[in-house]
Write a protein that holds these residues in place. Structure first.
Motif, short mmCIF file in Angstrom:
data_model
loop_
_atom_site.label_atom_id
_atom_site.label_comp_id
_atom_site.label_asym_id
_atom_site.label_seq_id
_atom_site.Cartn_x
_atom_site.Cartn_y
_atom_site.Cartn_z
N VAL A 91 0.87 -1.18 0.47
CA VAL A 91 -0.02 -0.36 -0.01
C VAL A 91 0.91 0.60 -0.12
CG1 VAL A 91 -2.86 -0.58 0.52
CG2 VAL A 91 -0.10 -0.54 2.13
N PRO A 93 1.13 -4.20 -6.07
CA PRO A 93 -0.04 -2.92 -4.79
C PRO A 93 -1.23 -3.48 -4.70
CG PRO A 93 0.54 -1.55 -7.12
CD PRO A 93 1.41 -3.21 -7.28
N SER A 94 -1.58 -3.86 -3.56
CA SER A 94 -3.06 -4.44 -3.27
C SER A 94 -4.16 -4.15 -3.81
CB SER A 94 -3.02 -3.66 -1.96
OG SER A 94 -4.33 -4.10 -0.36
N SER A 95 -4.04 -2.52 -4.21
CA SER A 95 -5.07 -2.32 -5.02
C SER A 95 -5.35 -2.86 -6.52
CB SER A 95 -5.40 -0.61 -5.45
OG SER A 95 -5.47 0.14 -4.53
N GLU A 96 -3.92 -3.23 -7.03
CA GLU A 96 -4.11 -3.98 -7.92
C GLU A 96 -4.65 -5.14 -8.08
OE1 GLU A 96 -3.91 -3.10 -11.15
OE2 GLU A 96 -2.60 -3.77 -12.40
N VAL A 97 -4.20 -6.23 -7.19
CA VAL A 97 -4.08 -7.57 -7.06
C VAL A 97 -5.73 -6.86 -6.83
CG1 VAL A 97 -4.12 -9.20 -4.74
CG2 VAL A 97 -2.16 -7.75 -6.01
N SER A 98 -6.54 -6.68 -5.87
CA SER A 98 -7.85 -6.78 -5.46
C SER A 98 -8.49 -6.79 -6.48
CB SER A 98 -8.00 -5.49 -4.23
OG SER A 98 -9.36 -5.41 -4.41
N GLN A 99 -7.67 -5.30 -7.74
CA GLN A 99 -8.82 -5.18 -8.36
C GLN A 99 -8.65 -6.50 -9.40
OE1 GLN A 99 -9.33 -1.95 -10.46
NE2 GLN A 99 -7.69 -0.78 -9.48
#
Lengths: 577, 1060
Positions: A93, A556-562
């Motif tokens: 993050v 990035p966490s956001s990317e893995v989450s998306q």
């Protein structure tokens, strides 16, 4: 009355039924170009790849490049900000992580669109040479972005045409080996298709690509290898490409290291690839100008306009101690004479270096820079004396050009970022030549090393010299690179290259780097000739801890989450050959 | 319902009066009288005319009138909703007339709309009217403010409380997920698409609320479907006042208000700040500042919020003239309004004039025109100055920094202190020195003509236009606030021009055959709009006094352009059928062609049908208590067309490069872009009880939207994030379902002895669920950019409501080593738990909830899998409750609005509760003072000195991501109940006024707005709309996140109205 009625009915019916012409509902954008109408001439094609030299890199170059490349690499530290990079704690993050990742894929996306658009829309007027050159430029940029990606993140998805994936966000990662193969192929294509001389000053050419191939093969030599077993074939290729660029590119080393960073220095004869920033005041000039300078300039006194935001950035104690003689060592080197009664505390005696790269890269108290005008005094800038304080900074000098009226403004600087300099070819040659040996006395290797080493004002390395190092070892080349390329976002990537075949050594280097506060006290004021370095006692957070668990960046966490598919195990890329 | 009906019906009075004209006769005497209703209460506004003439008057506030007449005159007394009476004057000089309600006339009331007239009784749709009188009660700077709390199904939030600031109006929930759910406004025929303006300013702020006759909020599909492609989010039809036949009425209105400053958020004072900085130094090292050695002797320091917010005045003057003859009538008005903002750097002024004219030169031919010109001047400083939100700056500014230094210069970060380089620039200095103004001029005008061909058959044509110019001036002067300085003044001018026109032609046939009444119409319409933009900038000003480009350095000149246009063409057919006022059917079919689509998707087709059964009219229906019972059902298709350009692969503006201009794609094209379509089913009931003392309207609807238009959110690996990113394509991304309900109850609680108490309660709720996404992924996530909403995220996922807050859940602060060791923790690159230790994860760090893992079950690791839905920015239900009391000339009105179940992400608190900020020279919420204080016990084990704390420890870098992860800790309940408005008005009796010969009527009143708010929300104000402010873009469209939103504060108003 009846006639009027008829007339009204006639008008009404015709108005109701007539409608508008087809063109009424056809409204292409009027204020912007549209892909299908562009790429019709050589100029247009080259204008279509020009942004690949600047704006697409912006999100990385603004801050992330020195946070990863230098702070994480250990040449530079920051006392209050960016502590995650200093302490090797970049997480999924962290801002630097997100920005780097975003930027590399912007470069890839824009490169892929350029390739697609040129292939699809280039008209008959476009010459074959320019078309090939432009596509090669895009593939070169794509390869460079993938190099950064694979070295920071390991496996990442390979994308050749973004338009094919608009409805498929479920890409999986490709293996590190696949990514490197992809990079190598792109650079090889670029070397084969770029013009031999740049069509416009600052554009890459064939030699830029061969230089990158030298770097790539040097890295590939270690991929999958162990300590002492780098792949000889790749080492040979690295050597071969480096030598070709040195001898055939027409480029030459600048005689004076400091001139490489004296504005204007853009596109000089040592340069093989630069990001091309310009000063402009148009609304979108942010993405066209060099904004990193604002981030690294240590004070508003020398900033273009209140944008000196790098007050707590500094060379690390570790790097300073690599400049010959600057920081007196705690334990004497071999051949160094110690006087009785000398303190054995590291740095506690005044030190001095003849290495010219120091002053061109970092500021020490009393260093005077005639090219940088201090806004407050209107005189040449003199780096201030810390007085009795127990800490100061060896602030960033490299790339800092100060305020130049009409050519700089807040977050708008014109100077370029080096991406590949000829001096690296010399050091690549030396390292490839050393290969898996502990040391080398190869004449060509020593000559090339010396070309860089002596340019910095240092004495020549002579084989079998009884009074000094008598041969060239890996550590010497590595440290040469650290000093030569400090603040050029190189240190970290050198460590990654080492990590491929000798991770323990890479961890060892990082964990031994002192990244803490200190004070550099001049011996006299003004015009000091030596400095005493003392570590700041209350600053205890001095060392980072690297291990396999934090060496690379997590996605990035956001990317893995998306895109949860990125968590799946990486697969080999299908090259369709 | 009656109330609703007769507002819009005032038109009808014009028609009625046309029949009342005969030549005047001599032998005049003064006749006086009082007109009362069934309960003996005076009815104001009743028309009293000498039959056959245009000579007449209207009754005053207590129902009295006086008129000169001769004995032979016949006075015709008429009022909407009552039976018209005729009285011969004879010898009498005083009359008391009781008027009877006339149900029949109510149903003849005609509602005009740009697409043809309709009798109110033919109305089969869910629709609410808001009268001019309601609008006048609240203090409205702009017209949409007046809708709040007045209509079921309409959820209104003010995006910013800044003067003239924009508003979010959601009619019937969320129908699109592209960030804007704003309705279509139709102002006297001019269609204006509502939008959330990034600057926070409001496209409708040029309309003078006092000119409004009524607003019709169209919600049902059969009403909205006639607007077809633009009506998915509902339609607000706004009609302005028009002249009436009769004497010229001259009115003057004054409003003077005081707006009060908000109550500040609790941040640290100087003693607390110094204490915390000393504590930080003790942990991280460094010398204690000399002046902070003994915090207890320090004072409060600077209260920056108090410095930024001040009480401010607002005043409004309004003059109108209206009147007319049989052939010509007019309404002329002018207004000047001046509003200072409670925050420095904000303000709003408006000057407007209107002329509405109706001419009927021949029996078969009539003409009407409207013309409204307005200029607004806005100061937008507090929202955005050089990327600063001044409200956030005021919270972050340290109390140790003075507003002004002893030498009169503005205070700022100490240049000797490296940490204070991270302090924000002095907000007071910025507000006072900078200029950020927006001036807009707008002309709304229309001309319409109608021709009667044969009885019942009419041809009409109307041409309407909306022309706007705006000019903005942004000037950032040189300043030196210490660390924060600007040595190069910058000035930017932006000029915009937009021209919209529509032209429609329609044929309408209306006929009564026995008990059958039909209306058929056919319409063709064309619309076009274009805008142009020009921007110029320079820097290097040698003086901060001359705010013109000419004064800047020529070599720094920058400029940019921009223009675009769109066009639409439509065909509409409509049939209204009414049998005996018992069975009603409406059917419409509309075809829209839009320039936003490629040739194959260009035309969209939008049918609708509605039916209503008036049970109470049936002969078998005989229930005493029920005076009116209607069952309604309607269904229809509406559309949305997004913004233009989606089908093209456009390039970004020329980028300066080493080799001249460079060009790069700005977005991924989507040639297959198509219409978004919403199918609505609506069932409703209208119930009148006890002779309409109680009126109930209730509706339930299901809306299904297909082909949702949205700029898709692609993973970053598509190159869609960061500078020079390729914009994700605008796509048809999926479908959603929206179910909702709404009801309105109007009651007359007491009506006797001249005392009347009426109530209106409206409530509604909706539930939206995403039913499919075509992206290949089951969700879409929107994230805030690093530089202003870092880590903020909202996610849309199949099966859930759109744009729920998305992040980690917190389970408090780690208390002991055992707790850290036994809890889920973030992992390293190898997937191993991060170690436990002071430099790693430690006591005092945030404990995240382990929600899930790669297998969908908790895995003991904190990873991206543990992000989850935190809450919903939209309410479960909301509404308004109005009570009106009147007695004699007094009129008291209380409006309450409420919203339940919506959550607000208090981002300001998230951002300013990070104790590490003490090292950046920034102030924080007072909560941060109680950060986790880690101590070590005698056996060397860590523990917390303040185990109750919710704020994590100070640590220079956080492997745990204490402040890089968005968690539910700062998600707050945004429910509120607000006393929106209390107003007390008094109509001065005619008896007193008669002494003042020239004054015919006078009202005085006091009102208080936003007086009381009951909420648990800890920020300034729970009413958070869409995000506006620095860097807001329509595409971001974050909802329910408080990033230093400009608050709504109490406003106290005195008003005076005089009729001459």
């Amino acid at each position: 009355m009846k006639n009027i009625n008829k007339a009204i009915v006639a008008i009404a019916v015709s108005a109701l039924l007539a409608g508008c012409s087809d063109d009424f509902l056809n409204r292409p954008p009027q204020d912007s170009l549209v892909d299908a109408n562009f790429f019709k001439t050589d100029e247009q094609v080259l204008a279509g790849t020009a942004p690949l030299y600047s704006s697409v890199w912006k999100t990385y170059v603004d801050k992330a490049n020195f946070k990863l490349g230098d702070i994480r690499g250990g040449t530079v530290f920051r006392a209050w900000g960016d502590r995650d990079a200093v302490e090797f704690n970049i997480t999924d993050v962290s801002e630097a992580n997100e920005q780097a990742y975003q930027a590399f894929f912007v470069i890839i996306g824009q490169s892929n669109l350029a390739i697609y658009n040129i292939n699809t829309y280039a008209g008959a007027e476009v010459s074959e040479a320019v078309k090939r050159h432009a596509i090669a430029e895009a593939r070169f940029m794509r390869a460079t972005a993938y190099t950064h990606l694979v070295m920071n993140y390991g496996p990442v998805p390979i994308i050749e045409n973004n338009l094919e994936h608009l409805n498929n966000p479920n890409l999986v990662r490709n293996t590190v080996e696949s990514v490197w193969e992809f990079i190598k192929r792109d650079y090889e294509f670029a070397a084969a298709n770029l013009m031999e001389t740049s069509p416009l000053a600052g554009r890459i050419n064939k030699w830029s690509a061969e230089g990158m191939l030298a770097r790539t093969h040097l890295t590939l030599a270690g991929l999958g290898a162990g300590p002492g077993s780098r792949d000889q074939e790749h080492l040979n290729k690295a050597k071969e490409y480096a030598e070709r660029v040195i001898t055939q590119s027409g480029k030459s080393l600048a005689t004076d290291y400091s001139s490489l960073f004296l504005y204007p220095y853009d596109n000089n004869n040592e340069s093989l690839f630069e990001l091309q920033w310009v000063f402009a005041t148009s609304p979108n000039s942010y993405e066209a100008s060099n904004t990193m300078i604002s981030q690294i300039t240590y004070t508003n006194d020398i900033a273009a306009n209140g944008d000196g935001w790098g007050g707590d950035l500094s060379a690390t104690w570790w790097l300073l101690s690599k400049y010959d003689g600057l920081v007196s060592p705690a334990v004497p080197y071999k051949n160094q004479i110690t006087n009785p009664g000398d303190s054995i505390l590291e740095g506690a005696r005044p030190g001095f270096t003849i290495d010219e790269r120091l002053k061109a890269s970092f500021m020490l108290p009393g260093f005077t820079y005639p090219e940088i005008i201090n806004n407050a005094t209107n005189q040449a800038h003199v780096f201030p004396n810390p007085g009795t304080g127990d800490n100061n900074f060896a602030s960033i000098k490299k790339y800092v050009i100060g305020r130049i009226p009409g050519e700089t403004d807040r977050q708008r600087y014109p100077n370029n970022s080096y991406m590949l300099r000829l001096s690296e070819m010399y050091l690549i040659y030396a390292e490839a030549s050393l290969g898996n040996q502990d040391y080398t006395k190869d004449g060509q290797a020593l000559d090339h090393y010396n070309a860089v080493h002596t340019r910095a004002g240092l004495p020549e390395l002579i084989a079998d010299d009884p009074n000094g190092p008598d041969s060239l070892a890996w550590d010497m080349i590595f440290e040469e690179r650290m000093k030569e390329f400090a603040m050029e976002s190189m240190a970290w990537y050198d460590l990654v290259r080492l990590h491929y075949y000798n991770p323990e050594k890479a961890y060892g280097i990082i964990n031994a780097q002192d990244r803490g506060l200190f004070v550099a006290r001049p011996n006299q004021w003004p015009n000091p000739t030596s400095w005493t370095f003392v570590k700041t006692s209350w600053f205890t957070n001095r060392n980072a801890t690297a291990s396999s668990g934090n060496f690379l960046l997590p996605l990035p966490s956001s990317e893995v989450s998306q895109a949860p598919s990125l968590s799946e195990p990486p697969v080999d890329y299908d090259f369709n050959d | 319902m009656i109330k609703k009906v007769y507002r819009s019906v005032q038109y009808a009075s014009v028609i009625l009066l046309l029949f009342a004209m005969l030549p005047a006769v001599a032998q005049q005497k003064v006749v006086t009288g009082k007109i009362t209703d069934a309960s003996n209460q005076g009815i104001p506004g009743v028309n009293v005319f000498k039959k056959g003439t245009t000579i007449g008057t209207t009754t005053d506030s207590d129902g009295s009138f006086s008129i000169e007449a001769s004995p032979s005159d016949v006075l015709q007394i008429s009022f909407i909703g009552y039976k018209t009476q005729e009285i011969t004057v004879g010898n009498q000089t005083s009359f008391n007339v009781k008027m009877d309600e006339d149900v029949a006339t109510l149903e003849e009331v005609v509602i005009t709309s740009p697409y043809g007239d309709m009798r109110r009784s033919d109305l089969v749709t869910a629709q609410t009217s808001i009268s001019g009188k309601d609008i006048e009660r609240t203090v409205n700077t702009t017209i949409e403010q007046a809708i709040q709390g007045r209509s079921a199904g309409v959820y209104v939030t003010q995006n910013t409380g800044a003067p003239g600031g924009g508003i979010s109006v959601n009619i019937r929930g969320i129908n699109s997920i592209n960030g804007t759910n704003e309705p279509l406004y139709v102002i006297d025929g001019v269609q204006v698409q509502g939008s959330t303006s990034a600057s926070g300013s409001n496209p409708l702020s040029s309309i003078n609320p006092a000119d409004i006759l009524s607003m019709e909020v169209l919600q049902g599909p059969s009403a909205t479907a006639i607007y077809g492609s633009r009506a998915t989010n509902g339609v607000v039809e706004i009609r302005t006042k028009r002249g009436k036949t009769g004497d010229i009425k001259v009115s003057y209105g004054l409003k003077y208000s005081i707006q009060t400053a908000p109550k500040g958020i609790d941040v640290m004072n100087l003693r607390q700040y110094a204490q915390m900085e000393n504590e930080f130094k003790a942990i991280a090292g460094g010398e204690v500042r000399e002046d902070f050695l003994d915090p207890s002797i320090l004072g409060e320091g600077t209260d920056w919020q108090q410095e930024l917010f001040n009480s401010a005045a607002m005043q409004n003057h309004q003059i109108s003239l209206s009147g007319g003859t049989e052939k010509t009538s007019f309404y002329l008005s002018g207004e000047r309004m001046i509003q200072d903002g409670v925050a420095l750097g904000s303000g709003f002024k408006r000057t407007s004039a209107r002329l509405n004219l109706d001419i009927k030169p021949r029996d078969w031919f009539s003409l009407g025109s409207t013309m409204n010109f307005a200029q607004t001047n806005e100061m937008l400083g507090s929202n955005n100055l050089n990327g600063n939100n001044l409200i956030v700056n005021a919270i972050q500014m340290g109390p140790q920094i003075p507003v002004k230094n002893l030498d009169g210069t503005y205070g700022g970060g100490n240049p000797e202190n490296n940490a204070e380089q991270f302090a924000p620039p002095n907000p007071i200095g910025l507000a006072e020195l900078s200029t950020n103004e927006l001036v807009r001029q707008r002309l709304l005008a229309g001309l319409n003509a109608s021709f009667k061909i044969i009885d019942g058959l009419e041809f009409r044509t109307a041409f309407n236009t909306d022309i706007g110019f705006s000019h903005s001036l942004y000037f950032l002067p040189t300043y030196d606030f210490g660390w924060q300085e600007n040595s190069n003044a910058y000035l930017e001018n932006n000029d915009n021009m937009n021209v919209y026109w529509n032209w429609n032609q329609q044929i309408q046939y209306m006929k009564q055959f026995g008990k059958h009444h039909i209306t058929v119409s056919a319409i063709h319409e064309a619309q076009e709009s274009e805008w142009k933009h020009l921007m110029g900038s320079r820097s290097g000003f040698l003086t901060n006094d001359v705010l013109d480009l000419n004064a800047g350095d020529v070599n720094t000149a920058g400029n940019s352009g921009g223009q675009n246009q769109w066009a639409m063409e439509s065909y509409l057919g409509r049939l209204l059928y009414n049998f005996d006022d018992r069975y009603l059917v409406t059917a419409a079919f509309r075809a829209d062609g839009s320039s936003n689509f490629g040739p194959e998707n260009r035309w969209g087709y939008f049918p609708s049908v509605a039916a209503s059964w008036r049970v109470s009219r049936e002969s078998f229906f005989n229930v005493e208590a029920i005076s009116d019972l209607r069952l309604r059902y309607e269904t229809g298709l509406t559309g949305a067309q997004g913004n233009g350009g989606a089908i093209y692969g456009t390039f970004a503006p020329a980028i300066p490069t080493e080799w001249g201009s460079g060009f790069r794609p700005a977005n991924y094209p989507n040639p297959g872009f198509a219409w978004e379509e919403t199918l609505t089913h609506n069932a409703g009931i209208t119930l009148g009880l006890f002779n309409s003392r109680i009126q109930l309207d209730a509706d339930y609807y299901i809306k299904k939207t297909e082909n949702l238009i949205l700029q898709s959110e692609l993973p970053w690996f598509m190159g869609t994030r960061g500078d020079a990113a390729v914009g994700a394509p605008v796509v048809n991304i999926g479908s959603l379902e929206n179910r909702g309900w709404g009801f309105t109850i109007n009651t007359v609680n007491i009506n006797q002895n001249g005392f009347k108490w009426e109530s209106n309660l409206n409530m509604s709720g909706f539930k939206t669920k995403i039913t499919s996404l075509t992206t290949g992924s089951s969700h879409l996530t929107r994230e805030g950019p690093d530089w202003f909403l870092a880590n903020f995220a909202q996610r849309t996922q199949i099966g859930y409501a759109p744009w729920l807050f998305y992040g980690y859940k917190e389970e408090g602060i780690f208390q002991t080593r055992e707790e850290v060791e036994s809890s889920a923790r973030p992992v390293d690159n190898n997937g191993n738990l991060r170690p436990v230790g002071e430099d790693n994860i430690w006591v005092g760090d945030v404990k995240y909830k382990d929600i899930s893992g790669p297998e969908g079950i908790p895995d003991g690791k904190i990873t991206a899998d543990d992000r989850t839905f935190l809450g919903n920015p939209y309410p479960k239900w909301f509404g308004g409750f109005t009570n009106n009391f009147s007695y004699k000339g007094f009129d008291l009105s209380i409006l309450m609005t409420f919203s339940y179940g919506n959550q607000v992400y208090n981002y300001v608190r998230y951002q300013n509760n990070n104790p590490n900020n003490i090292n950046l020279g920034r102030n924080m919420f007072i909560e941060a003072l109680d950060y986790a204080k880690v101590a070590t016990d005698e056996v060397g084990e860590p523990y917390l000195l303040n185990p109750e704390t919710t704020v994590n420890r100070i640590s220079s870098s956080s492997v745990n991501g204490n402040y890089d992860r968005l968690t539910d800790k700062y998600l707050e309940d945004g429910s509120y109940l607000r006393v929106k408005n209390i107003s007390l008005n008094y109509n001065i009796p005619g008896a007193i006024l008669s002494k003042l010969k020239i004054v015919k009527g006078m009202r005085v009143g006091l009102s208080a707005q936003n007086v009381l708010t009951f909420t648990k929300y800890t920020g300034y104000d729970p009413e958070i709309g869409s995000y506006v402010g620095p860097n807001a873009g329509a595409a971001q469209g974050f909802v329910g996140v408080d990033y230093g939103r400009y608050p709504l504060t109490p406003v106290y108003t005195f008003n005076l109205g005089v009729d001459f």
